[in-house]
Design a protein around this motif. Sequence first.
Motif, PDB file in Angstrom:
ATOM      1  N   GLY A 256      59.558  84.881  45.120  1.00 35.91           N
ATOM      2  CA  GLY A 256      60.141  84.264  43.934  1.00 35.91           C
ATOM      3  C   GLY A 256      61.593  84.587  43.659  1.00 35.91           C
ATOM      4  N   ALA A 257      62.272  85.240  44.592  1.00 35.16           N
ATOM      5  CA  ALA A 257      63.690  85.509  44.398  1.00 35.16           C
ATOM      6  C   ALA A 257      64.506  84.248  44.662  1.00 35.16           C
ATOM      7  N   LEU A 258      65.577  84.094  43.878  1.00 37.72           N
ATOM      8  CA  LEU A 258      66.446  82.933  44.036  1.00 37.72           C
ATOM      9  C   LEU A 258      67.451  83.132  45.169  1.00 37.72           C
ATOM     10  N   PHE A 259      67.819  84.400  45.421  1.00 39.46           N
ATOM     11  CA  PHE A 259      68.825  84.678  46.441  1.00 39.46           C
ATOM     12  C   PHE A 259      68.728  86.143  46.833  1.00 39.46           C
ATOM     13  N   LEU A 260      69.381  86.469  47.931  1.00 37.02           N
ATOM     14  CA  LEU A 260      69.515  87.861  48.382  1.00 37.02           C
ATOM     15  C   LEU A 260      70.966  88.048  48.802  1.00 37.02           C
ATOM     16  N   ILE A 261      71.646  88.944  48.122  1.00 37.88           N
ATOM     17  CA  ILE A 261      73.035  89.270  48.446  1.00 37.88           C
ATOM     18  C   ILE A 261      73.032  90.558  49.251  1.00 37.88           C
ATOM     19  N   ALA A 262      73.677  90.527  50.414  1.00 39.02           N
ATOM     20  CA  ALA A 262      73.722  91.701  51.282  1.00 39.02           C
ATOM     21  C   ALA A 262      74.903  92.593  50.921  1.00 39.02           C
ATOM     22  N   LYS A 263      74.665  93.900  50.949  1.00 34.30           N
ATOM     23  CA  LYS A 263      75.742  94.867  50.780  1.00 34.30           C
ATOM     24  C   LYS A 263      76.342  95.161  52.157  1.00 34.30           C
ATOM     25  N   PRO A 264      77.658  95.279  52.310  1.00 33.14           N
ATOM     26  CA  PRO A 264      78.651  95.166  51.260  1.00 33.14           C
ATOM     27  C   PRO A 264      78.935  93.712  50.899  1.00 33.14           C
ATOM     28  N   PHE A 265      79.396  93.506  49.682  1.00 34.32           N
ATOM     29  CA  PHE A 265      79.629  92.161  49.179  1.00 34.32           C
ATOM     30  C   PHE A 265      81.008  92.095  48.539  1.00 34.32           C
ATOM     31  N   THR A 266      81.429  90.881  48.230  1.00 26.86           N
ATOM     32  CA  THR A 266      82.690  90.661  47.539  1.00 26.86           C
ATOM     33  C   THR A 266      82.426  89.839  46.280  1.00 26.86           C
TER      34      THR A 266
ATOM     35  N   GLY B   4      67.342  88.001  41.636  1.00 30.62           N
ATOM     36  CA  GLY B   4      68.007  88.030  42.929  1.00 30.62           C
ATOM     37  C   GLY B   4      68.116  89.449  43.428  1.00 30.62           C
ATOM     38  N   PHE B   5      68.132  89.622  44.743  1.00 34.50           N
ATOM     39  CA  PHE B   5      68.273  90.932  45.337  1.00 34.50           C
ATOM     40  C   PHE B   5      69.725  91.195  45.727  1.00 34.50           C
ATOM     41  N   VAL B   6      70.138  92.463  45.577  1.00 33.37           N
ATOM     42  CA  VAL B   6      71.425  92.943  46.068  1.00 33.37           C
ATOM     43  C   VAL B   6      71.089  94.182  46.890  1.00 33.37           C
ATOM     44  N   THR B   7      71.117  94.057  48.212  1.00 32.18           N
ATOM     45  CA  THR B   7      70.535  95.099  49.054  1.00 32.18           C
ATOM     46  C   THR B   7      71.303  95.273  50.346  1.00 32.18           C
TER      47      THR B   7
ATOM     48  N   GLU C 169      69.831  95.853  53.088  1.00 39.60           N
ATOM     49  CA  GLU C 169      68.954  95.374  54.162  1.00 39.60           C
ATOM     50  C   GLU C 169      68.766  93.865  53.999  1.00 39.60           C
ATOM     51  N   SER C 170      69.156  93.109  54.983  1.00 39.75           N
ATOM     52  CA  SER C 170      69.108  91.656  54.832  1.00 39.75           C
ATOM     53  C   SER C 170      68.603  90.975  56.091  1.00 39.75           C
ATOM     54  N   THR C 171      67.507  91.474  56.619  1.00 39.14           N
ATOM     55  CA  THR C 171      66.929  90.829  57.803  1.00 39.14           C
ATOM     56  C   THR C 171      66.296  89.497  57.419  1.00 39.14           C
ATOM     57  N   ASP C 172      66.062  88.658  58.410  1.00 38.61           N
ATOM     58  CA  ASP C 172      65.431  87.356  58.161  1.00 38.61           C
ATOM     59  C   ASP C 172      64.064  87.539  57.511  1.00 38.61           C
ATOM     60  N   ALA C 173      63.327  88.553  57.971  1.00 45.66           N
ATOM     61  CA  ALA C 173      61.992  88.800  57.413  1.00 45.66           C
ATOM     62  C   ALA C 173      62.070  89.168  55.933  1.00 45.66           C
ATOM     63  N   MET C 174      63.056  89.975  55.576  1.00 44.59           N
ATOM     64  CA  MET C 174      63.191  90.370  54.172  1.00 44.59           C
ATOM     65  C   MET C 174      63.627  89.193  53.314  1.00 44.59           C
TER      66      MET C 174
ATOM     67  N   ASP D  95      68.219  95.998  43.506  1.00 44.13           N
ATOM     68  CA  ASP D  95      68.212  96.607  44.829  1.00 44.13           C
ATOM     69  C   ASP D  95      66.793  96.472  45.386  1.00 44.13           C
ATOM     70  N   TRP D  96      66.646  96.694  46.690  1.00 49.03           N
ATOM     71  CA  TRP D  96      65.323  96.615  47.298  1.00 49.03           C
ATOM     72  C   TRP D  96      64.721  98.005  47.457  1.00 49.03           C
ATOM     73  N   ASN D  97      65.464  98.914  48.009  1.00 50.86           N
ATOM     74  CA  ASN D  97      64.978 100.240  48.381  1.00 50.86           C
ATOM     75  C   ASN D  97      65.199 101.197  47.219  1.00 50.86           C
ATOM     76  N   MET D  98      64.171 101.462  46.433  1.00 50.78           N
ATOM     77  CA  MET D  98      64.296 102.332  45.257  1.00 50.78           C
ATOM     78  C   MET D  98      63.040 103.187  45.137  1.00 50.78           C
ATOM     79  N   PRO D  99      63.143 104.327  44.478  1.00 52.92           N
ATOM     80  CA  PRO D  99      61.945 105.147  44.245  1.00 52.92           C
ATOM     81  C   PRO D  99      61.049 104.539  43.158  1.00 52.92           C
ATOM     82  N   GLU D 100      59.931 105.161  42.941  1.00 54.84           N
ATOM     83  CA  GLU D 100      58.957 104.719  41.928  1.00 54.84           C
ATOM     84  C   GLU D 100      58.429 103.320  42.247  1.00 54.84           C
ATOM     85  N   VAL D 101      59.113 102.293  41.836  1.00 57.99           N
ATOM     86  CA  VAL D 101      58.740 100.903  42.129  1.00 57.99           C
ATOM     87  C   VAL D 101      59.930 100.262  42.821  1.00 57.99           C
TER      88      VAL D 101
END
Lengths: 153, 121
Positions: B97-107, B79-82, B84-89, B54-60
Amino acid sequence: MSVTETAWVTGDQIVEITQDVWGSFLSMDLEPVPDSGEPLGRKTLTGVVHVSGDWQGTVFVETTAEHAQAGAEAMFAAEAGSLSPEEVGDALGELTNMVGGNIKGLLPAPNKLSLPSVAGGESYTLRVPGALLVERVLLQGPAGPVRISLWRS
Amino acid sequence: MKILIVDDSKAMRMIVTRTLRQAGFDNHEYLEACDGAEGLGLVASDKPDLVLSDWNMPEVNGIEFLQRLRAEGNDVRFGFVTSESTDAMRALAAESGALFLIAKPFTADTFSEALAGVLVG
């Protein structure tokens, strides 16, 4: 009741986002219904996320305790009545995170999304001081109603 | 293969695991962490083959987690599963260094497409 400003996010977009999240993760179909603003039920839970940055505001996801319970059971694939209040709150928090995150993507950037908070009980009111209502939608599903509201600070 | 799932929501960690299995990735070992701090520890101790965070998490948060891994010289597939999936993110994720970003909700299909070539069965 809605503020007059550039319509960064419309009610239809909020409906579509919510339907997508509930359909994908809860396998629940939601349909928009007219919203009188009346309380959704005796016991409710509300998820809250804040957006900060070039646009400042708050997304509320409010539902009945029964709907929150049913949604959590769907997310956890759990038996009815088997989840703790913390697990129900966790599930609603994540639903709020997803609805809020997708709404955030439509708002002026750069911006940030807070971690979700969840409150629950009877006859309570959550307010963000000074905030103005931008959009509010009410949807009805098999487990009950869910209200999404977007406030601008 | 070992897959580390990092999300502050227990419900979402379960959904990601379930969706991976639905997508056909059901013969892997799944590890879980509740934030990037715990994730850093598990990457060091258990050496997963893939991290889904995930992207948005406490601590780190997720992007800090990835940036710290790369700063340590750790090139674990990530890879991210988040929600928030804006172009900037997406751009920041790729630059970090991420290979991909999967936006929630997903299938399950979303996961199949994103992980094609990253995981084999």
